[in-house]
Structure formats: C-alpha cells, structure tokens
Design an enzyme around this catalytic site. Structure first.
Site, short mmCIF file in Angstrom:
data_model
loop_
_atom_site.label_atom_id
_atom_site.label_comp_id
_atom_site.label_asym_id
_atom_site.label_seq_id
_atom_site.Cartn_x
_atom_site.Cartn_y
_atom_site.Cartn_z
N ASN A 41 1.52 23.19 42.35
CA ASN A 41 2.78 23.90 41.82
C ASN A 41 2.58 25.51 42.01
O ASN A 41 1.60 26.08 41.46
CB ASN A 41 2.73 23.38 40.14
CG ASN A 41 4.26 23.72 39.87
OD1 ASN A 41 5.05 24.31 40.32
ND2 ASN A 41 4.66 23.06 38.62
N HIS B 293 6.80 11.55 26.33
CA HIS B 293 7.02 13.18 25.90
C HIS B 293 8.34 12.99 24.97
O HIS B 293 9.72 12.84 25.51
CB HIS B 293 7.28 14.11 26.99
CG HIS B 293 5.90 14.32 27.64
ND1 HIS B 293 5.77 15.59 28.56
CD2 HIS B 293 4.56 13.82 27.84
CE1 HIS B 293 4.53 15.61 29.31
NE2 HIS B 293 3.75 14.37 28.61
N ARG C 172 3.73 12.08 22.76
CA ARG C 172 3.36 13.41 22.68
C ARG C 172 4.51 14.26 21.97
O ARG C 172 5.59 14.11 22.59
CB ARG C 172 3.07 14.00 24.21
CG ARG C 172 2.25 15.35 24.01
CD ARG C 172 2.29 16.02 25.15
NE ARG C 172 3.43 16.71 25.51
CZ ARG C 172 3.50 17.46 26.75
NH1 ARG C 172 2.46 17.83 27.48
NH2 ARG C 172 4.65 18.08 27.16
N TYR D 64 6.74 26.10 25.27
CA TYR D 64 6.28 25.18 26.33
C TYR D 64 6.71 23.70 25.91
O TYR D 64 6.55 23.25 24.92
CB TYR D 64 4.75 25.17 26.23
CG TYR D 64 4.36 23.98 27.08
CD1 TYR D 64 4.25 23.83 28.34
CD2 TYR D 64 3.75 23.03 26.44
CE1 TYR D 64 3.94 22.73 29.06
CE2 TYR D 64 3.15 21.90 27.05
CZ TYR D 64 3.20 21.84 28.42
OH TYR D 64 2.64 20.85 29.01
N ASP E 268 0.21 18.86 22.93
CA ASP E 268 -0.40 19.72 23.63
C ASP E 268 -0.34 21.19 23.34
O ASP E 268 0.81 21.78 23.43
CB ASP E 268 0.28 19.33 25.03
CG ASP E 268 -0.35 20.31 26.23
OD1 ASP E 268 -1.40 21.00 26.16
OD2 ASP E 268 0.29 20.16 27.59
N HIS F 135 -1.73 23.48 25.22
CA HIS F 135 -1.51 24.17 26.47
C HIS F 135 -2.42 25.67 26.56
O HIS F 135 -1.76 26.53 27.07
CB HIS F 135 0.00 24.73 26.83
CG HIS F 135 0.40 24.19 28.28
ND1 HIS F 135 0.44 25.20 29.10
CD2 HIS F 135 0.34 22.88 28.93
CE1 HIS F 135 0.60 24.51 30.32
NE2 HIS F 135 0.51 23.30 30.25
N GLU G 296 -4.59 18.16 23.06
CA GLU G 296 -4.68 18.27 24.32
C GLU G 296 -4.72 19.96 24.65
O GLU G 296 -3.89 20.72 24.12
CB GLU G 296 -3.69 17.58 25.10
CG GLU G 296 -3.59 18.23 26.78
CD GLU G 296 -2.57 17.78 27.44
OE1 GLU G 296 -2.17 18.35 28.64
OE2 GLU G 296 -1.70 16.88 26.71
N GLU H 50 -6.82 19.13 33.06
CA GLU H 50 -5.71 19.06 33.98
C GLU H 50 -5.70 20.14 35.11
O GLU H 50 -5.05 19.79 36.28
CB GLU H 50 -4.34 19.23 33.48
CG GLU H 50 -3.69 20.54 32.82
CD GLU H 50 -2.43 20.39 32.12
OE1 GLU H 50 -1.56 21.01 32.41
OE2 GLU H 50 -2.24 19.50 31.20
N ARG I 188 -8.74 14.81 31.37
CA ARG I 188 -7.64 14.67 31.88
C ARG I 188 -7.40 15.12 33.34
O ARG I 188 -6.44 15.75 33.82
CB ARG I 188 -6.59 15.53 30.96
CG ARG I 188 -6.61 14.92 29.54
CD ARG I 188 -5.43 15.29 28.87
NE ARG I 188 -4.18 14.88 29.56
CZ ARG I 188 -3.37 15.28 30.26
NH1 ARG I 188 -3.52 16.68 30.40
NH2 ARG I 188 -2.24 14.89 30.42
N HIS J 88 -3.71 13.67 33.89
CA HIS J 88 -2.48 14.34 33.96
C HIS J 88 -1.43 13.74 34.69
O HIS J 88 -1.50 13.11 35.84
CB HIS J 88 -3.07 15.77 34.68
CG HIS J 88 -1.82 16.44 34.44
ND1 HIS J 88 -1.22 17.00 33.35
CD2 HIS J 88 -1.55 17.76 35.32
CE1 HIS J 88 -0.32 18.25 33.71
NE2 HIS J 88 -0.50 18.53 34.95
N ASP K 131 4.87 17.88 38.51
CA ASP K 131 4.66 18.31 39.90
C ASP K 131 3.42 17.55 40.35
O ASP K 131 3.04 18.18 41.34
CB ASP K 131 3.87 19.94 39.36
CG ASP K 131 2.89 20.02 38.48
OD1 ASP K 131 2.47 18.93 37.95
OD2 ASP K 131 2.45 21.07 38.29
N GLU L 219 -0.66 9.86 31.07
CA GLU L 219 0.53 10.69 30.80
C GLU L 219 1.83 10.30 31.51
O GLU L 219 1.61 9.97 32.81
CB GLU L 219 0.38 12.17 30.90
CG GLU L 219 1.50 12.99 30.83
CD GLU L 219 1.30 14.65 30.75
OE1 GLU L 219 1.91 15.29 30.17
OE2 GLU L 219 0.32 14.80 31.62
N TRP M 280 -0.79 30.59 29.68
CA TRP M 280 0.60 29.99 30.07
C TRP M 280 0.23 28.45 29.78
O TRP M 280 0.54 27.77 29.00
CB TRP M 280 1.17 30.23 30.81
CG TRP M 280 2.85 29.15 30.78
CD1 TRP M 280 3.94 29.43 29.77
CD2 TRP M 280 2.92 27.89 31.39
NE1 TRP M 280 4.83 28.78 30.07
CE2 TRP M 280 4.22 27.71 31.01
CE3 TRP M 280 2.38 27.08 32.10
CZ2 TRP M 280 4.95 26.49 31.23
CZ3 TRP M 280 2.95 25.85 32.71
CH2 TRP M 280 4.31 25.64 32.17
#
Length: 405
Positions: free
Chosen positions: A37, A122, A147, A159, A212, A214, A238, A264, A285, A314, A318, A341, A405
């Site tokens: 990605n 999600h 999640r 996010y 998550d 992130h 996560e 991930e 993951r 993961h 993407d 996921e 991020w």
C-alpha cells in the site's frame, strides 16, 4: 513444468492491487498478491525488471528453491518491497502445484485442522453508540468476534473511522498525497475505557472483543491501557506499541495479562523471533503478502506453535482476495490458528477482477476443494481500472511532532 512467462498487473478497482500471474509451458498458471500500500509501483518494477527474468525456464514445482533463491540469492535480504515480490511468486507457485495435483493448497500443507476459519469483523463508529450499533448488527449476522473502534472526541480524524462516510475502498483510492492526521493519547484514554465498558454491558459475554491501537502508544502507556481493559476480557489488544525494539513488549507484559497481538508490518520471521520465543505476545499477525508468502508463513506458524502463540493474519483491504485465499488455506491447516481479520469479500469493482470460491457464513470462512488457491484474476477486466497513486496517512501529535500512524 517450466515457467514460461510472468505477468504483473497494477490496477485500482477502488484501491490499488498488484497481481502476479506465473504461466508455465504446459498452460497451467498461478496467481499471487504483491500489493504494498502506497508503494505499489516499486514492487511491480522490482518484479518485472529483477525477479521475472531470473525465473523464466525454472521448474514451477521447485517452490522452496525459488523462495531461497529470491531471499538469499539477492544478498539484500528482507525489506517490504523484496518480501512482497517473493510472496506473490510463492503464492502463484503453490497455486500451480495445487492445480497440477488436482488438490486445494491446504491439502498440500497437510490437510484440515478445523472445519472453518473463524473471522473477526470491524465495528467502526463516529461515537460509542454508533460503534456499538454496528457491533450489534455484526453479532446478529453471526460474527462471534468483533473489533471495536470509535472516533475520539476532540480529534478531527480517528484511525478506522470514516470521517466522510465514503466506502473504505473509495476513500483509500483517492489520496494523491498523504493526508496528515492528529493524535492525542490523553483524548484517546478519555474515551476507550468507556467504549469497552458499554460494549460488555450491551453485547454480553458471548462475543469476543478486540481493539487496534495501531502503535499510537508508548510501552508504558500500553501497559496502562492493558490494565484498564482487563475487566472486559478482550481476545487481544492489537499493535499496542511499536516493537522495532522487541524488548518494548517486556514493559507491557509485566504490567498486564491482557493478550497482545502484533505483526502486520513484519516481513520475516526475524522481525518477530524474540517476541515469540520470549512469549511476549499471544497472537502473531503477519500477512502472507507482506512476509514472503505461504512458505514463509508456514515456518512462522510452526515456530510460534512452540511458544503457544497463535496465528491471526492481517486482513486489511490493501490485501487482495488472493491473499485472503492464501490465508484461508493456511488457517484451515495451522494447528495453532487463532482468528482471521475480515473486512468483506471486496467491493463490486474488485469482484469483477477476482473470482473466488471461498464462502462466508455466520462469521466463518469455508475453503472450497477447488485445486490450488481457488481464486482467479480477470486480466481483461483489470484494464478498466487503471492505477491511481495513493498513500496511507501520516500522523502527528497536536504540537506537530511526527508520530506513528
């Protein structure tokens, strides 16, 4: 069965995918996912200019030797671009071997360890109530693991939450330059405890909850979060913190018993070796597309099983349906599979490009007995969806400091 041709396609059915087709002299072909990605063209060029010329004329059956050739033979090991390219070739070769044998890939790995693959979906909302409304809908649809992500009051963007309500595929496919988003740990902590307190009260205890972070928190902040969320019995937390320094997770582990998941962005087993063997995580993951394909994930799964660490690949948008198929075959086989996921089987555009045989029912994915991976790619349809440059966001603290991020 020698490799005759390798084709690389970069197309955007709502978002960008890099797809590889390996064609043999006898006409059997296999497909693989090489999507990275925001760096799609780097992988495509690497495949076309550096990988493909080295593989023409080699036996498509020599999966292990080709994997080692592309990993050890380049001298410049690892790296996201290199491992995504290896992953796509590897998936395509497993697909070819399955088709040649007349067997699904999971049979080549050793057969089924379970009847289906448990998925988590999600629930992303503009506030806690909206998140829980969506979670309840997913629970009623049969998902047994969900999640939860909610927008954070005081921050313009959070996010996992779609600020302009566009479809996620459309949103990700129209970013000419990286957007910048603000982060505040203080504002996050003011929301997240209440999210899970209300979730347990409303959803009950018969659904697994996940979250998550992130990688937004420092290790000691993640330790605090883990202690805060322990009463709500999460399946896992996560990406609580970055773990480039894998010892960071010792700080988290010594303060909380909440299960931890990460991986991930990892490309090889070496990225997670210490986390696994020191039992600092509970779920790994890694994604087949980003970590060297089926051959590589099988090694990670076997290694992780020695330390009671489960696989939870993961599954973001993407990663193309080819990667989802690869994960499904791995998951149905792996004795230490945990959960997968799941963000759906693609939008209407991507379904024109990828024909798949996997079915989803009551929060479970069921792998068909179609030979190989059981997924195909429509070259002609791909021409209708040209590549669009796109990036993931960049995160900054409220004072302007660049953040994770």
């Amino acid at each position: 069965m020698k490799i005759k041709q390798i084709k690389v396609f970069v197309c955007s059915p709502g978002r960008n995918f890099v797809t590889v087709k390996v064609i043999t002299e006898c006409g059997i072909y296999g497909v693989g996912d090489a999507t990275l990605n925001g760096r799609e063209q780097a992988v495509a060029t690497y495949l076309q200019e550096h990988v493909a010329p080295c593989l023409i004329g080699r036996s498509a059956h020599d999966i292990e030797d080709i994997w080692q050739y592309l990993y050890r033979g380049v001298y410049w090991r690892k790296g996201a671009v290199n491992m995504a390219a290896i992953a796509a070739i590897d998936m395509a070769l497993w697909d070819i071997k399955g088709k040649a044998a007349g067997l699904p890939v999971y049979q080549l790995l050793g057969g089924k360890s379970r009847k289906g693959v448990t998925l988590y979906a999600h629930a992303n909302g503009e506030n806690i109530a909206d998140t829980l409304d969506k979670a309840e809908q997913l629970k009623n649809a049969g998902f047994k693991a969900i999640r939860l992500q909610s927008a954070i009051p005081g921050l313009a963007v959070t996010y996992g939450v779609l600020g302009d309500k566009k479809d996620y595929f459309e949103l990700q496919g129209n970013r000419p330059l990286p957007p910048e988003e603000e982060w505040s740990t203080q504002k996050y902590f003011a929301m997240v405890g209440d999210l899970f307190a209300q979730a347990r009260a409303r959803l009950g205890n018969d659904v697994e909850l996940l979250h998550d972070v992130h990688s937004r928190l420092t290790p000691i902040e993640s330790a605090r979060l883990g202690k805060m969320l322990e009463p709500y019995n999460l399946m896992f937390l996560e990406d609580a913190s970055m773990a480039e320094n894998q010892d960071n997770y010792q700080v988290i582990r010594q303060h909380t018993t909440i299960p931890l998941a990460i991986g991930e962005t990892y490309n090889t087993i070496w990225d997670c070796k210490d986390l696994i063997q020191n039992q600092l995580i509970d779920y790994i993951r890694v994604a087949a597309t980003h970590a060297g394909g089926i051959t590589s994930l099988r090694r990670i799964a076997d290694f992780a099983s020695l330390y009671n660490v489960k696989m939870a690949p993961h599954g973001a948008p993407d990663l193309s349906p080819i990667c989802f198929a690869a994960h499904s075959h791995l998951n149905i086989w792996a004795p230490n599979f945990g959960i997968q996921e799941f963000v759906g089987l693609g939008n209407e555009q991507s379904q024109q490009l990828f024909q798949q045989s996997i079915t989803v029912e009551n929060g479970m994915a069921y792998v068909s007995d179609a030979p190989g991976l059981g997924v195909d790619f429509n070259e002609e349809a791909a021409e209708q969806f040209p590549y669009k440059r796109s990036y993931l966001p960049v995160s900054r603290l409220e004072d302007g400091t660049l953040w994770n991020w």
